[in-house]
Design an enzyme around this catalytic site. Sequence first.
Site, PDB file in Angstrom:
ATOM      1  N   ASP A 204       3.250 -29.656 -98.472  1.00 29.13           N
ATOM      2  CA  ASP A 204       2.587 -30.309 -99.595  1.00 29.13           C
ATOM      3  C   ASP A 204       3.594 -30.527-100.721  1.00 29.13           C
ATOM      4  O   ASP A 204       4.770 -30.204-100.580  1.00 29.13           O
ATOM      5  CB  ASP A 204       1.404 -29.452-100.090  1.00 29.13           C
ATOM      6  CG  ASP A 204       1.851 -28.156-100.740  1.00 29.13           C
ATOM      7  OD1 ASP A 204       3.055 -27.846-100.739  1.00 29.13           O
ATOM      8  OD2 ASP A 204       0.979 -27.443-101.272  1.00 29.13           O
ATOM      9  N   ASP A 206       4.031 -29.536-104.722  1.00 24.28           N
ATOM     10  CA  ASP A 206       3.503 -28.684-105.791  1.00 24.28           C
ATOM     11  C   ASP A 206       4.099 -29.131-107.120  1.00 24.28           C
ATOM     12  O   ASP A 206       5.315 -29.048-107.310  1.00 24.28           O
ATOM     13  CB  ASP A 206       3.885 -27.213-105.529  1.00 24.28           C
ATOM     14  CG  ASP A 206       3.406 -26.736-104.157  1.00 24.28           C
ATOM     15  OD1 ASP A 206       2.190 -26.617-103.973  1.00 24.28           O
ATOM     16  OD2 ASP A 206       4.257 -26.513-103.273  1.00 24.28           O
ATOM     17  N   ASP A 297      -0.656 -30.603-105.061  1.00 22.97           N
ATOM     18  CA  ASP A 297      -1.264 -29.665-106.008  1.00 22.97           C
ATOM     19  C   ASP A 297      -0.746 -29.990-107.388  1.00 22.97           C
ATOM     20  O   ASP A 297       0.466 -29.983-107.611  1.00 22.97           O
ATOM     21  CB  ASP A 297      -0.847 -28.214-105.677  1.00 22.97           C
ATOM     22  CG  ASP A 297      -1.832 -27.518-104.767  1.00 22.97           C
ATOM     23  OD1 ASP A 297      -2.843 -28.141-104.396  1.00 22.97           O
ATOM     24  OD2 ASP A 297      -1.584 -26.355-104.428  1.00 22.97           O
TER      25      ASP A 297
HETATM   26  N1  DCP Z   1       1.662 -19.451-104.432  1.00 26.61           N
HETATM   27  C1  DCP Z   1       1.350 -18.114-104.448  1.00 26.61           C
HETATM   28  N2  DCP Z   1       0.104 -17.714-104.141  1.00 26.61           N
HETATM   29  C2  DCP Z   1      -0.831 -18.593-103.793  1.00 26.61           C
HETATM   30  C3  DCP Z   1      -0.542 -19.956-103.762  1.00 26.61           C
HETATM   31  C4  DCP Z   1       0.729 -20.354-104.088  1.00 26.61           C
HETATM   32  O1  DCP Z   1       2.203 -17.299-104.751  1.00 26.61           O
HETATM   33  N3  DCP Z   1      -2.044 -18.149-103.463  1.00 26.61           N
HETATM   34  C5  DCP Z   1       3.006 -19.891-104.780  1.00 26.61           C
HETATM   35  C6  DCP Z   1       4.034 -19.487-103.784  1.00 26.61           C
HETATM   36  C7  DCP Z   1       4.325 -20.731-103.044  1.00 26.61           C
HETATM   37  C8  DCP Z   1       4.020 -21.822-104.048  1.00 26.61           C
HETATM   38  O2  DCP Z   1       3.031 -21.282-104.890  1.00 26.61           O
HETATM   39  O3  DCP Z   1       5.640 -20.807-102.615  1.00 26.61           O
HETATM   40  C9  DCP Z   1       3.556 -23.065-103.413  1.00 26.61           C
HETATM   41  O4  DCP Z   1       2.627 -22.799-102.379  1.00 26.61           O
HETATM   42  P1  DCP Z   1       2.739 -23.515-100.978  1.00 26.61           P
HETATM   43  O5  DCP Z   1       1.648 -22.973-100.128  1.00 26.61           O
HETATM   44  O6  DCP Z   1       2.786 -24.983-101.164  1.00 26.61           O
HETATM   45  O7  DCP Z   1       4.121 -22.972-100.368  1.00 26.61           O
HETATM   46  P2  DCP Z   1       5.566 -23.600-100.324  1.00 26.61           P
HETATM   47  O8  DCP Z   1       5.673 -24.755-101.250  1.00 26.61           O
HETATM   48  O9  DCP Z   1       6.467 -22.457-100.519  1.00 26.61           O
HETATM   49  O10 DCP Z   1       5.701 -24.070 -98.831  1.00 26.61           O
HETATM   50  P3  DCP Z   1       5.508 -25.521 -98.182  1.00 26.61           P
HETATM   51  O11 DCP Z   1       6.889 -26.074 -98.096  1.00 26.61           O
HETATM   52  O12 DCP Z   1       4.913 -25.258 -96.852  1.00 26.61           O
HETATM   53  O13 DCP Z   1       4.619 -26.324 -99.058  1.00 26.61           O
HETATM   54 MG    MG Z   2       4.364 -26.379-101.149  1.00 18.70          MG
END
Ligand code: DCP
Ligand code: MG
Length: 373
Positions: A204, A206, A297
């Site tokens: 996604d 963010d 997001d």
């Molecule tokens: N985050 C968190 N707890 C949550 C949701 C999000 O700590 N319940 C934080 C950590 C994540 C960031 O927000 O790294 C973004 O969430 P993502 O699920 O989008 O994760 P990533 O961006 O790290 O991975 P991806 O590349 O799969 O989007």
């Molecule tokens: Mg992400």
Amino acid sequence: VHAETLEDRCQVAAYACQRRTPLAHKNQLLTEALETVAEEALFRGSEGRGLAFSRAASVLKSFPWTVRSVKDLSSLPGIGEHSRKIIQEVLEDGASAEVENVRQSERYQTMKNFKKIFGVGVKTAGRWYQEGLRTISDLQAHHAKLNSAQQVGLLHYRDLNSPVKRSEAEAIVQVVQKAVDQFLPGASVILTGGFRRGKQTGHDVDLLITHPTEGQEMGLLSKVVSWLDSQGFMLYHSTHRNSFQPLEDEELSVSATTMDRFDRCFSIFCLSSMTEEPGCELKGSGGAHHRKAVRVDLVVTPYSQFSFALLGWTGSKNFERDLRRFSKYEKKMVLNSHTLYHTEKKIFLSAASEEEIFQHLGLDFISPEQRNA
Ligand code: DCP
Ligand code: MG
């Protein structure tokens, strides 16, 4: 002052926020095995076991050498008996029978596919499995079972499960910046999550939005979302007052009152781009119009909380979880994506940058690229 011994240098710290974890590491085979069993444990509702396996994987990601023998594990913290057994199987036989069984199991595969639907979590996926549903087509046949988010998720299943490219994320930043500029000039849109940690693809996009004058950001999100919607950029959106779902570790989650300050929007964007298609020139057109659904997001944060939000949204999840654990158990502080609170001094510690937050916690600064725990 004693000289640093080899052993000192090989010492791996207990918390992920004390370690440097690059995106590319040297123990892929082992971490994939451990992450499979971690996921399987979460599918079964065994949060503790899931956490233990994903911690073990996270430790190996920060280890600067390839583990060749279980003896190499002696300097590593947080590798329990079960993780050690799986590692040993992979080292000795090239694969772990337990992990391979999980990978082949109908339940694991089905849960994994269901969870890939936007709006579907472990609970829903597990319920569907219990009801005998197995495939995406089974779900299409039982459409009534899906809420509106899940229906959109199913509709765009292919797109939403193909990796988002950095170029696509940047295109979305531009679109959102354009929207923001109309309502609040001077506001910034910042790409966080995995992309900020240096990943070239993500599941996604963010985005954080803030304005240097505190308070100016109030009410911005709904205007931005309405505009994006009216321009045809949104396939789905759902806005909440709250920003952060607590991580699996319940006791570390902060009370609802400290969590419901942000404006957050879960959305699915419709990204369109012109793709050069062979033959199109012949017909006189410049290319084909291609549309792709992308999860986005959007989070709006007051400027005074921006550093906390940036740190909280950059991840990784393991890094975030350990930042909070470290704050609580080593520093008697509560960290979330809004504030840092000292529970004994009973004061909030402000920070104008991520560096200041690390300083408050007595931690060396870890750059985003080294937070891939
Ligand atoms: N985050 C968190 N707890 C949550 C949701 C999000 O700590 N319940 C934080 C950590 C994540 C960031 O927000 O790294 C973004 O969430 P993502 O699920 O989008 O994760 P990533 O961006 O790290 O991975 P991806 O590349 O799969 O989007
Ligand atoms: Mg992400």
